[in-house]
Structures are given as C-alpha cells and as structure tokens.
Design an enzyme around this catalytic site. Structure first.
Site: not given
Ligand code: TYM
Length: 316
Positions: A111, A193, A196
C-alpha cells in the site's frame, strides 16, 4: 468454549473473497463460542474517506453481516470507533512494537508503494491497531483470509513480548485460515488476490452484483491453469462438490462450467441482497444493534485496560 473474533473494513464493496475467507467461516463458528465481530472504521481511515460515504459504508457493512447470518444474540457486533479502548491499547502496543517488524508487513509495503514520504503514519501503524483489536478481548481464534495471517502473527509477537516484560496479561491468539477459499484470486488476473481496490470492477464479484453482472464477470474470467483452479475453488465452496467431481463433470467444457458457477454465485447472492436491503431500510434499528454491541464490548475492554494499565505501572 473459545473466544472467536474477526473484523472487516467498511469499504463500500464487500466481495466474495471477504465472504468466503472471513464472514462465512466466522458464522460457522458462532454456535458454542463467544464471538466478536466489528467494523474497523479506524482502519478504513488509514486511506482517505469521504465522511458521508464512510457513514453509509458502516451501515452497509452491519446490514451485510446480519444478512450473512451473524446473530447479535450470539455475537458482540459493533463499531471499532465506539470502543475507545482499541486506540488506547494500540498506543501502549506502539511502545512495544518495533519499526523493523512493521516495515516488514507485506500489506504495508504494497500500500505504501509509490507514496514516498507522504505515506501516512496510520497506514504504517495499522497492524498495531489490529493487534490491539485482537488482544483486548483475550481472543483464542481469529478467522481471516490468508492476507491477514502476517498481521495476526504480529499480534502474537506483541503479546509474547508484552507478557515477558509485564507478566501474563494477554492470551495468545491463533489465526484460523481455511484450506480452501482463504485466498480467492482476481477473475481477470489470477496471479493477484481478489481485491476491491483493483483497477477493474471485472476483477471481483461484489456481494451486491446482480445475476447479469455475475454472469458477465465470470464469462470473461481468465481460464489459464490458475484461473480455472480459482473458479473451481469458488465452485467447491458454493456447491459442496469436490474439485475432482467438478473436473470430471466439466472436462473441456469451460462454457457450461462458467454458466453453472454463475448460477451458484447468484443463488447465494440474491437472497443475501434481499436481506441486506431489508436491514438497510431501518437505519435506526441497525444503529441500535451496533450500540448495544458496543456497550457489551466496552465492559470487557474496560476491564482488560485496567489490567494493562496496572501491569505497565501507570495505574496509581
Ligand atoms: P479486510 O477488510 O481487508 O478484509 C476482510 C477479510 O476478508 C479477507 N479477504 C479475503 N479472503 C479470501 N480471499 C480474498 N481475496 C480476500 N480478500 C480479503 C481478509 O483476509 C479478512 O479476513 N486488517 C483487516 C481487518 C481487521 C481485523 C482485525 C481482522 C482489523 N482488525 C482483527 C481480524 C481481527 C482487514 O483490513 O481486512
């Protein structure tokens, strides 16, 4: 009984990777565990957000989780910003975390690329806030997609370092990553991957896509070896068929395979969308649900912070 916790950013679009990688595994663990799910609005502002859009996206995220089967009776469902202890603990963990380990975070490196000196401190510090999210609730299990594994491991490292210095305050969390579906790839570029933030909307299936859009996107999906494997993974997760069965059924028949896959995606999305729209009709009810969740979360978080303050010596 374990403590299960996960969180997602309110970014407007939730895609099928988010659903299969995190939301569905979380919902499957809901029964028999203590569950926490929250909307990480303070993670979202690590990149610029328009306030009115962010507000709408938070409500949309809440509606989507409820539609996907998150039950507020079984799960503490809330907004991260409503529980001030998250940022408070993040500050303390900032004083335990090392610059070097944050500089190694893959997501940060991706990023920050091209931003030079103007990359925000928030983007750099994002994994520490995530560690605070997890450690605040004595979490055992964190269901996430593959891309978040490194961040959960950082939370473990920080917990271990803190405990060594100040006594056993934090529980060691474990990431729970699906064997299949933890890394759904982009439809138009199976080497990346599904995300969005991709340049083209054709690369992801939004949970709000209608049947026609789903069909169009899947029809134009790349079907080299990795692309096909990715579509087979989607099909496996949506229909329960094994990859072997899919291969036998559709040997050399990419068009019928894509048609059936599109139908399976739509069969998941149509009822989900109806529920999302129904929840969005009543913003006040959504807010009440989030407020009730925040109140429950605050009670637990406040207790934990008292222990943390005592441990580090600021509590007189
Ligand atoms: P975020 O919002 O980017 O994504 C949310 C969840 O979706 C999963 N994910 C995917 N899984 C499979 N294939 C994909 N292409 C794919 N893209 C996204 C992510 O792995 C995630 O589980 N930092 C985190 C949010 C967060 C969090 C936390 C998660 C903040 N605090 C505490 C767990 C525990 C994030 O930005 O996810």
């Amino acid at each position: 009984m374990s403590r299960v916790l996960t969180a997602l950013q309110p970014s407007g679009v939730l895609h099928i990777g988010n659903y299969l990688g995190a939301i569905q595994p979380f919902v499957e663990l809901q029964t028999g565990n203590e569950n926490f799910l929250f909307i990480v609005d303070y993670h979202a502002i690590t990149v610029p957000q328009k306030p009115e859009e962010l507000r709408r996206n938070i409500l949309f995220a809440a509606a989507t989780y409820l539609a996907a089967g998150v039950d507020p009776e079984k799960t503490v469902l809330f907004q991260q910003s409503a529980v001030a202890e998250h940022t408070e603990l993040a500050w303390i963990l900032n004083c335990v975390a090392h610059m070097g380990e944050l500089e190694r975070m893959i997501q940060y490196k991706e990023k920050a690329r091209g931003k030079g000196e103007s990359v925000t401190v928030g983007l750099f510090d994002y994994p520490v806030l995530m560690a605070a999210d997890i450690l605040l609730y004595d979490t055992d299990i964190v269901p996430v997609g593959e891309d978040q594994k490194q961040h959960v491991e950082l939370a473990r490292d920080l917990a271990q370092r803190f405990n060594k210095r100040f006594g056993e305050v934090f529980v060691m969390p474990k990431p729970q990553i699906r064997k299949q579906g933890a890394r759904i790839m982009a439809l138009d570029d199976p080497s990346a991957k599904m995300s969005k933030s991709a340049a083209s909307e054709k690369s992801y299936l939004s949970l709000m896509d209608d049947a026609q859009t789903v069909e169009k996107k899947i029809r134009s999906a790349v079907t080299d070896a990795t692309g096909l494997a990715n579509l087979q993974t989607l099909c496996t997760l949506l229909t329960g068929k094994t990859v072997k069965q899919i291969e036998t059924m559709y040997q050399g028949k990419n068009e019928p395979f894509k048609q059936d896959l599109a139908a399976a995606v739509t069969a998941l999305l149509t009822p989900l969308q109806q529920k999302v729209n129904a929840y969005l009709q009543d913003e006040a009810a959504l807010k009440r649900t989030l407020d009730a969740g925040a109140e429950r979360a605050r009670t637990i978080a406040a207790k934990k912070m008292e222990r943390v303050r005592k441990a580090i010596g600021v509590q007189l």
